[in-house]
Design a protein around this motif. Structure first.
Motif, PDB file in Angstrom:
ATOM      1  N   GLU A  60     105.076  44.798  -0.038  1.00 13.12           N
ATOM      2  CA  GLU A  60     105.375  45.779   1.007  1.00 13.12           C
ATOM      3  C   GLU A  60     104.118  46.313   1.666  1.00 13.12           C
ATOM      4  OE1 GLU A  60     107.717  48.632  -1.071  1.00 13.12           O
ATOM      5  OE2 GLU A  60     109.599  47.566  -0.716  1.00 13.12           O
ATOM      6  N   SER A 109     102.143  57.347  11.789  1.00 12.84           N
ATOM      7  CA  SER A 109     102.665  57.533  13.132  1.00 12.84           C
ATOM      8  C   SER A 109     102.506  58.998  13.486  1.00 12.84           C
ATOM      9  CB  SER A 109     104.137  57.121  13.236  1.00 12.84           C
ATOM     10  OG  SER A 109     104.606  57.322  14.563  1.00 12.84           O
ATOM     11  N   VAL A 143     111.026  51.856   5.401  1.00 12.64           N
ATOM     12  CA  VAL A 143     111.500  50.773   6.265  1.00 12.64           C
ATOM     13  C   VAL A 143     111.258  51.110   7.736  1.00 12.64           C
ATOM     14  CG1 VAL A 143     113.498  49.446   7.022  1.00 12.64           C
ATOM     15  CG2 VAL A 143     113.222  49.984   4.597  1.00 12.64           C
ATOM     16  N   LYS A 185     107.549  50.866   8.785  1.00 10.49           N
ATOM     17  CA  LYS A 185     107.069  49.485   8.834  1.00 10.49           C
ATOM     18  C   LYS A 185     107.376  48.839  10.181  1.00 10.49           C
ATOM     19  CE  LYS A 185     108.058  46.826   5.301  1.00 10.49           C
ATOM     20  NZ  LYS A 185     108.843  46.289   4.167  1.00 10.49           N
ATOM     21  N   TYR A 186     108.439  49.307  10.829  1.00  9.59           N
ATOM     22  CA  TYR A 186     108.837  48.754  12.131  1.00  9.59           C
ATOM     23  C   TYR A 186     108.745  49.837  13.209  1.00  9.59           C
ATOM     24  CZ  TYR A 186     110.684  45.066   9.153  1.00  9.59           C
ATOM     25  OH  TYR A 186     110.811  44.061   8.226  1.00  9.59           O
ATOM     26  N   LYS A 187     107.789  50.739  13.091  1.00 10.69           N
ATOM     27  CA  LYS A 187     107.697  51.877  14.014  1.00 10.69           C
ATOM     28  C   LYS A 187     107.658  51.397  15.463  1.00 10.69           C
ATOM     29  CE  LYS A 187     102.641  52.316  13.802  1.00 10.69           C
ATOM     30  NZ  LYS A 187     101.510  53.229  13.561  1.00 10.69           N
ATOM     31  N   LYS A 214     110.173  50.215  16.977  1.00  7.82           N
ATOM     32  CA  LYS A 214     111.231  49.217  17.155  1.00  7.82           C
ATOM     33  C   LYS A 214     112.538  49.745  16.564  1.00  7.82           C
ATOM     34  CE  LYS A 214     107.927  45.403  16.789  1.00  7.82           C
ATOM     35  NZ  LYS A 214     107.552  44.168  16.044  1.00  7.82           N
ATOM     36  N   VAL A 248     115.547  49.610  14.250  1.00  6.68           N
ATOM     37  CA  VAL A 248     115.982  48.978  13.002  1.00  6.68           C
ATOM     38  C   VAL A 248     117.490  49.164  12.927  1.00  6.68           C
ATOM     39  CG1 VAL A 248     115.739  48.931  10.494  1.00  6.68           C
ATOM     40  CG2 VAL A 248     113.779  49.562  11.917  1.00  6.68           C
ATOM     41  N   GLU A 299     118.364  46.509   3.262  1.00  4.16           N
ATOM     42  CA  GLU A 299     117.068  46.751   2.619  1.00  4.16           C
ATOM     43  C   GLU A 299     117.178  47.783   1.502  1.00  4.16           C
ATOM     44  OE1 GLU A 299     113.675  46.024   3.195  1.00  4.16           O
ATOM     45  OE2 GLU A 299     113.983  44.433   4.643  1.00  4.16           O
ATOM     46  N   ARG A 331     115.150  54.311  15.376  1.00  2.00           N
ATOM     47  CA  ARG A 331     113.771  53.971  15.705  1.00  2.00           C
ATOM     48  C   ARG A 331     112.868  55.121  15.285  1.00  2.00           C
ATOM     49  NH1 ARG A 331     114.223  53.821  20.771  1.00  2.00           N
ATOM     50  NH2 ARG A 331     114.143  51.609  21.277  1.00  2.00           N
ATOM     51  N   ASP A 334     106.511  55.564  17.585  1.00  2.00           N
ATOM     52  CA  ASP A 334     105.137  55.118  17.399  1.00  2.00           C
ATOM     53  C   ASP A 334     104.252  56.072  18.185  1.00  2.00           C
ATOM     54  OD1 ASP A 334     102.724  53.907  17.141  1.00  2.00           O
ATOM     55  OD2 ASP A 334     103.338  51.940  17.891  1.00  2.00           O
TER      56      ASP A 334
END
Length: 231
Positions: free
Chosen positions: A73, A135, A166, A169-171, A173, A175, A183, A226, A229
């Motif tokens: 991770e 972030s 989770v 990790k995809y900041k 975007k 999810v 997950e 989301r 970011d």
């Protein structure tokens, strides 16, 4: 410790195996650190930043595959699995889980040394491990399982922490509900979006520690969430 020594972390609960590896590896220009449990191994992997990890699957406190999953991770450090399990299914599970190689006990030390050299060669140039994700005012320490907002420690449950982990990790975007549920709770829970809504609501409130801190989690109606970011 000499600068020229490569740092290896051995995570294995068998004292005899750790002793064998220490003697063999130190004789071949490695610096060896040892952990006898999964939790200890995770902590040492985060704090010591080894160049390669030798990981037993049959640990007393945590399945080695879960240890591997947690390491992956936040780090791409080479991991070679050492185990008595020799079925194709076990090998596939370890390699799919992010292991670089798989060595069955009892093993040949010269063969292990070769496999370590190959793994280290393949890892050259890989981006260094990043244990903290950020972030704006939010800082998430993945191996440390801690979350800070504007320097203040935020108390989260294990599930709430996993949601934040989770999302960050995809900041920036979206999810999806399905991805988050899979997950955090596994594939059998992908339809339980009402649980997710409750947990995300609780997380959103905890992260907004002051009025001037923006809502860090946005809702994409009918789709997912989301994390902003802000960097």
């Amino acid at each position: 410790m000499k600068d020229s020594l490569r740092k290896v972390l051995v995570i294995d609960d068998e004292n005899a195996i750790r002793k064998l590896l220490r003697v063999s590896l130190e004789a071949n220009a490695y610096h060896v650190d040892e952990a006898s449990s999964g939790q200890e191994g995770l902590a040492m992997a985060a704090s010591l930043r080894p160049e390669i990890i030798l990981l037993d699957l049959g640990l007393p406190d945590k399945n080695g595959l879960l240890v591997l999953k947690e390491i992956r991770e936040w780090s791409q450090v080479p991991v070679i699995v050492l185990t008595v399990q020799n079925s194709d299914e076990d090998k596939i599970a370890a390699l799919d889980g992010g292991a670089d190689d798989y060595v069955t006990k009892p093993f040949s030390v010269p063969e292990l040394l070769v496999r370590m050299r190959v793994a280290l060669r393949h890892s050259s140039g890989v981006v260094a491990s990043k244990t903290e994700l950020r972030s704006g005012p939010l800082v998430v320490d993945i191996p440390g399982h801690t979350v800070l907002v504007d320097g203040e420690m935020i108390k989260l449950t294990a599930t709430e922490f996993n949601i934040v982990k989770v999302l960050i990790k995809y900041k920036g975007k979206v999810v999806t509900h399905r991805m988050l549920l899979n997950e955090i709770w596994g594939p059998n829970s992908v339809e339980h979006t009402h649980y997710l809504r409750v947990y995300v609501g609780a997380v959103r409130k905890k992260l907004k520690t002051r009025e001037d801190i923006p809502d860090l989690i946005e809702t994409e109606a009918g789709v997912g969430y989301r994390l902003l970011d802000l960097d």
